[in-house]
Design an enzyme around this catalytic site. Structure first.
Site, mmCIF file in Angstrom:
data_model
loop_
_atom_site.group_PDB
_atom_site.id
_atom_site.type_symbol
_atom_site.label_atom_id
_atom_site.label_comp_id
_atom_site.label_asym_id
_atom_site.label_seq_id
_atom_site.Cartn_x
_atom_site.Cartn_y
_atom_site.Cartn_z
ATOM 1 N N ASP A 41 0.862 -1.174 0.000
ATOM 2 C CA ASP A 41 0.000 0.000 0.000
ATOM 3 C C ASP A 41 0.900 1.226 0.000
ATOM 4 O OD1 ASP A 41 -3.306 -0.035 0.907
ATOM 5 O OD2 ASP A 41 -2.289 1.858 0.521
ATOM 6 N N ASN A 92 -4.704 -4.511 -7.428
ATOM 7 C CA ASN A 92 -5.910 -3.979 -6.798
ATOM 8 C C ASN A 92 -5.818 -2.481 -6.495
ATOM 9 O OD1 ASN A 92 -8.464 -4.303 -4.974
ATOM 10 N ND2 ASN A 92 -6.913 -3.445 -3.604
ATOM 11 N N TYR A 163 -11.124 7.137 -14.753
ATOM 12 C CA TYR A 163 -11.285 5.850 -14.081
ATOM 13 C C TYR A 163 -11.798 4.776 -15.043
ATOM 14 C CZ TYR A 163 -13.006 2.544 -10.527
ATOM 15 O OH TYR A 163 -13.252 1.422 -9.758
ATOM 16 N N LYS A 167 -9.804 1.421 -16.079
ATOM 17 C CA LYS A 167 -10.349 0.105 -15.759
ATOM 18 C C LYS A 167 -10.574 -0.740 -17.015
ATOM 19 C CE LYS A 167 -10.627 0.015 -11.253
ATOM 20 N NZ LYS A 167 -9.750 -0.917 -10.499
ATOM 21 N N THR A 197 -16.341 0.107 -0.373
ATOM 22 C CA THR A 197 -14.980 0.559 -0.143
ATOM 23 C C THR A 197 -14.970 2.071 0.032
ATOM 24 O OG1 THR A 197 -14.521 0.892 -2.487
ATOM 25 C CG2 THR A 197 -14.137 -1.320 -1.600
#
Length: 298
Positions: A41, A92, A163, A167, A197
């Site tokens: 992370d 991820n 985004y 993706k 999330t």
């Protein structure tokens, strides 16, 4: 840790963006299933690593921005140094900066594309070099890549030019990984999850849709942990799937049909504009083909 370890026992897996949310759930579940996990992370993911170790698993943490090529190299090195090899990558890590196209800044566009697309590239390239060398040395074993795409990338979504483009690219990267790395023993797939999330709940329009049920005993459809069993399955040795895209939320797992040609007209010569207009404007030519989109928010 889980006594049911045969699925991932001994597998070494990198999970990016694993300090919280879906990535954290991926790391925890795969560790319970016997995997050795490199937890990544932006900040040091000490809490996740500590939780895995306290439960009897094995993990190391690597802080860093995956959009920097050096981070991808460090993640692969960490896997090899700590556990001797690398078997799988789960890309991820992600970020959102939503705006309508006329309001989106160049900085926000670049940030989102860099974290998602370049971030996956940085880890895959580093891993590919290791896997290719291992294969050429006669040490070819089952390897796996799982990219995280989204409904925005597969179907489009208003206010997410950056985004959605990133993706969609992650789904394409999975197909490219199969084409370029398949003969080195590498499988690649992509998942499109829907879960509660921080990125999702930051959107007022989605926060209510993914809220936890008021009844504590009810199935929490949008809990991030629901996406992790599919990921664990896709990275296990001898999983039969490669080059596929899956939707996953709650108890739903769907296999996408992908881009396909639904209608064809052909001739033994090049078309003129007038000829095409006559054919394509005829009522027999479909002006729209059925698109099946999983109704994951209901």
């Amino acid at each position: 840790m889980s006594q049911h370890r045969e699925q991932l026992d001994g597998r070494v897996v990198i999970v990016t963006g694993a300090g919280a949310g879906i990535g954290r759930e991926h790391a925890l579940l795969m560790a319970r299933e016997g995997a050795r996990v490199v937890v990544n992370d932006l900040a040091e993911p000490a809490d996740v690593v500590s939780e895995i170790i306290a439960a009897g698993g094995r993990a190391v943490g690597v802080a860093g921005n995956v959009s920097e090529m050096a981070t991808g190299e460090r993640l692969v090195e960490a896997a090899r140094d700590a556990f001797g090899d690398l078997h799988a990558i789960v890309n991820n890590a992600g970020v959102v900066r939503d705006a309508m196209v006329w309001n989106m800044s160049e900085e926000d566009y670049d940030l989102v594309v860099d974290v998602h697309l370049k971030g996956a590239f940085s880890v895959i390239r580093a891993a590919a070099r290791h896997w290719r060398a291992e294969s050429k040395a006669g040490r070819q074993v089952d390897r796996a890549i799982v990219n995280t795409t989204s409904a925005a990338g597969l179907h489009g979504n208003v206010g997410q030019w950056n985004y959605a483009a990133a993706k969609a690219g992650l789904a394409a990267q999975a197909l490219l990984a199969v084409a370029e790395l398949g003969h080195y023993g590498v499988r690649a797939n992509a998942i499109s999850p829907a879960a509660r999330t921080a990125m999702v709940t930051s959107s007022p329009g989605l926060a209510a849709a993914v809220a936890a049920p008021e009844d504590e005993d009810a199935f929490d459809k949008f809990h991030p942990r629901n996406a992790s069993p599919l990921v664990a399955y896709l990275v296990k040795a001898d999983c039969p799937f490669t080059g596929q895209v899956f939707s996953v939320t709650g108890g739903h797992v769907g296999l996408y049909r992908g881009f396909s040609v639904g209608h064809v007209v052909e001739a033994d010569h090049g078309w003129s504009v007038a000829e095409l207009a006559a054919i394509m404007e005829d009522e027999s030519f479909p002006h729209a083909l059925e698109i099946i989109r999983p109704n994951i928010m209901s």
